[in-house]
Design a protein around this motif. Structure first.
Motif, PDB file in Angstrom:
ATOM      1  N   GLY A 198     -23.852  47.487  23.864  1.00 27.55           N
ATOM      2  CA  GLY A 198     -23.247  48.726  23.414  1.00 27.55           C
ATOM      3  C   GLY A 198     -21.732  48.720  23.398  1.00 27.55           C
ATOM      4  N   ASN A 199     -21.199  49.808  22.886  1.00 27.97           N
ATOM      5  CA  ASN A 199     -19.764  50.059  22.849  1.00 27.97           C
ATOM      6  C   ASN A 199     -19.150  49.929  24.248  1.00 27.97           C
ATOM      7  OD1 ASN A 199     -17.756  52.531  23.440  1.00 27.97           O
ATOM      8  ND2 ASN A 199     -17.337  51.715  21.408  1.00 27.97           N
ATOM      9  N   GLU A 200     -17.907  49.457  24.301  1.00 34.12           N
ATOM     10  CA  GLU A 200     -17.240  49.187  25.571  1.00 34.12           C
ATOM     11  C   GLU A 200     -17.241  50.389  26.512  1.00 34.12           C
ATOM     12  OE1 GLU A 200     -15.041  46.434  22.619  1.00 34.12           O
ATOM     13  OE2 GLU A 200     -15.969  48.410  22.565  1.00 34.12           O
ATOM     14  N   ALA A 201     -17.086  51.598  25.969  1.00 33.48           N
ATOM     15  CA  ALA A 201     -16.987  52.789  26.824  1.00 33.48           C
ATOM     16  C   ALA A 201     -18.269  53.604  26.863  1.00 33.48           C
ATOM     17  CB  ALA A 201     -15.835  53.678  26.340  1.00 33.48           C
ATOM     18  N   ARG A 202     -18.968  53.697  25.721  1.00 26.73           N
ATOM     19  CA  ARG A 202     -20.113  54.613  25.616  1.00 26.73           C
ATOM     20  C   ARG A 202     -21.464  53.929  25.690  1.00 26.73           C
ATOM     21  NH1 ARG A 202     -16.831  55.638  21.412  1.00 26.73           N
ATOM     22  NH2 ARG A 202     -18.370  54.839  19.945  1.00 26.73           N
ATOM     23  N   GLY A 203     -21.509  52.622  25.534  1.00 26.73           N
ATOM     24  CA  GLY A 203     -22.796  51.935  25.516  1.00 26.73           C
ATOM     25  C   GLY A 203     -23.588  52.281  24.261  1.00 26.73           C
ATOM     26  N   VAL A 204     -24.896  52.410  24.409  1.00 28.60           N
ATOM     27  CA  VAL A 204     -25.794  52.789  23.315  1.00 28.60           C
ATOM     28  C   VAL A 204     -26.513  54.073  23.742  1.00 28.60           C
ATOM     29  CG1 VAL A 204     -27.744  52.088  21.871  1.00 28.60           C
ATOM     30  CG2 VAL A 204     -26.132  50.365  22.699  1.00 28.60           C
ATOM     31  N   PRO A 205     -26.623  55.062  22.850  1.00 28.20           N
ATOM     32  CA  PRO A 205     -27.317  56.301  23.208  1.00 28.20           C
ATOM     33  C   PRO A 205     -28.718  56.022  23.753  1.00 28.20           C
ATOM     34  CG  PRO A 205     -26.174  56.578  21.125  1.00 28.20           C
ATOM     35  CD  PRO A 205     -26.059  55.136  21.484  1.00 28.20           C
ATOM     36  N   ARG A 206     -29.061  56.669  24.866  1.00 26.14           N
ATOM     37  CA  ARG A 206     -30.333  56.424  25.544  1.00 26.14           C
ATOM     38  C   ARG A 206     -31.524  56.670  24.635  1.00 26.14           C
ATOM     39  NH1 ARG A 206     -31.534  53.465  29.661  1.00 26.14           N
ATOM     40  NH2 ARG A 206     -29.584  54.199  30.571  1.00 26.14           N
ATOM     41  N   GLU A 207     -31.451  57.736  23.812  1.00 26.28           N
ATOM     42  CA  GLU A 207     -32.589  58.059  22.950  1.00 26.28           C
ATOM     43  C   GLU A 207     -32.848  56.980  21.911  1.00 26.28           C
ATOM     44  OE1 GLU A 207     -28.908  60.261  21.381  1.00 26.28           O
ATOM     45  OE2 GLU A 207     -29.870  59.824  23.315  1.00 26.28           O
ATOM     46  N   GLN A 208     -31.781  56.289  21.485  1.00 28.37           N
ATOM     47  CA  GLN A 208     -31.956  55.222  20.509  1.00 28.37           C
ATOM     48  C   GLN A 208     -32.551  53.975  21.167  1.00 28.37           C
ATOM     49  OE1 GLN A 208     -27.798  55.754  18.764  1.00 28.37           O
ATOM     50  NE2 GLN A 208     -28.983  55.379  16.922  1.00 28.37           N
ATOM     51  N   LEU A 209     -32.187  53.728  22.392  1.00 25.96           N
ATOM     52  CA  LEU A 209     -32.795  52.610  23.111  1.00 25.96           C
ATOM     53  C   LEU A 209     -34.292  52.844  23.291  1.00 25.96           C
ATOM     54  CD1 LEU A 209     -30.150  51.913  25.905  1.00 25.96           C
ATOM     55  CD2 LEU A 209     -30.584  50.549  23.852  1.00 25.96           C
ATOM     56  N   ILE A 210     -34.653  54.089  23.583  1.00 26.77           N
ATOM     57  CA  ILE A 210     -36.071  54.424  23.746  1.00 26.77           C
ATOM     58  C   ILE A 210     -36.811  54.253  22.421  1.00 26.77           C
ATOM     59  CG2 ILE A 210     -37.676  56.303  24.249  1.00 26.77           C
ATOM     60  CD1 ILE A 210     -35.583  57.365  26.238  1.00 26.77           C
ATOM     61  N   ALA A 211     -36.188  54.706  21.328  1.00 22.72           N
ATOM     62  CA  ALA A 211     -36.819  54.592  20.010  1.00 22.72           C
ATOM     63  C   ALA A 211     -37.032  53.135  19.615  1.00 22.72           C
ATOM     64  CB  ALA A 211     -35.964  55.307  18.966  1.00 22.72           C
TER      65      ALA A 211
END
Length: 243
Positions: A198-211
């Motif tokens: 993910g992005n250096e500061a925000r990572g990857v949105p949790r809901e997208q990882l679940i999807a």
């Protein structure tokens, strides 16, 4: 191309408009020449040199310019005196599944040029990786990315503007990095097709990882720092995948 136009290539919009980017310095030129042996597009590069490099052995059309002109088109404060104008290569064609033992490294909205250049250098060192960049990521032809890649930009296949949602139809098994996951040293870490960072500061949105049904893994640490630099994280994972 006029020198005034070459100077504009420090900006992304003009790189896209003119279809060229700049490569500066001896080491990067040697890597470009090596890659050009197998890539006809790169053979159309043009070389701009000061008098100190007018006898540089190169297959490219060469233009000798003065120090003032070199300073005008160079991105560095103290240019060596050798710059190539390079046609923008086509990005690697998307694949529905990894070829052979190739693995995909997906970078979601990465912003730091130094991080991307370092990651490309690592992927090119180990080989059998392709780098997928999401929309909104730093331009891989940014001069800082090109320099920090140390020439790896010519050797690591890249796909640009790859939507995160597209991964679910391309890859059966996707892994991600998370504080709560199996250790990357576990045998299962090597069984995935795509590794998501993910992005250096925000990572990857949790809901997208679940999807995406991304399986979490972690790099175990025992220090007081809460997180690792993105490039360091990818480097450690690439090492584990090749260990």
């Amino acid at each position: 191309m006029k020198l005034d136009d070459i100077k504009k290539l420090h900006q992304k919009k003009y790189r896209a408009e003119f279809g060229h980017f700049l490569v500066e310095g001896e080491h990067l030129l040697l890597e470009l020449q090596k890659a050009a042996l197998q890539n006809p597009l790169l053979q159309r590069s043009q070389l701009y040199v000061t008098g100190a490099y007018e006898h540089w052995q190169s297959p490219f059309e060469t233009h000798v310019i003065n120090d003032r002109q070199m300073a005008q088109i160079a991105d560095t404060k103290t240019p060596q005196g050798i710059i190539a104008l390079v046609p923008m290569p086509a990005t690697a064609a998307p694949v529905s599944a990894p070829a052979g033992n190739e693995r995909a490294i997906y970078l979601h909205e990465i912003q730091d040029p130094g991080n991307l250049g370092t990651i490309l250098r690592t992927l090119a060192w180990f080989g059998n990786f392709r780098c997928l960049l999401s929309p909104g990521s730093v331009d891989p032809y940014n001069p800082k990315v090109v320099r920090s890649s140390m020439g790896a930009i010519f050797h690591a296949p890249m796909e640009l503007d790859v939507e995160l949602d597209s991964l679910r139809t391309r890859f059966e098994r996707i892994a991600c990095l998370d504080m709560n996951g199996d250790r990357v040293q576990s045998a299962s870490f090597k069984t995935f097709d795509c590794y998501l960072f993910g992005n250096e500061a925000r990572g990857v949105p949790r809901e997208q990882l679940i999807a995406l049904n991304a399986q979490p893994f972690t790099i175990s640490g025992c220090g007081a720092i809460e997180s690792l630099n993105l490039a360091a994280t990818v480097n450690m994972c690439a090492y584990e995948l090749n260990r």
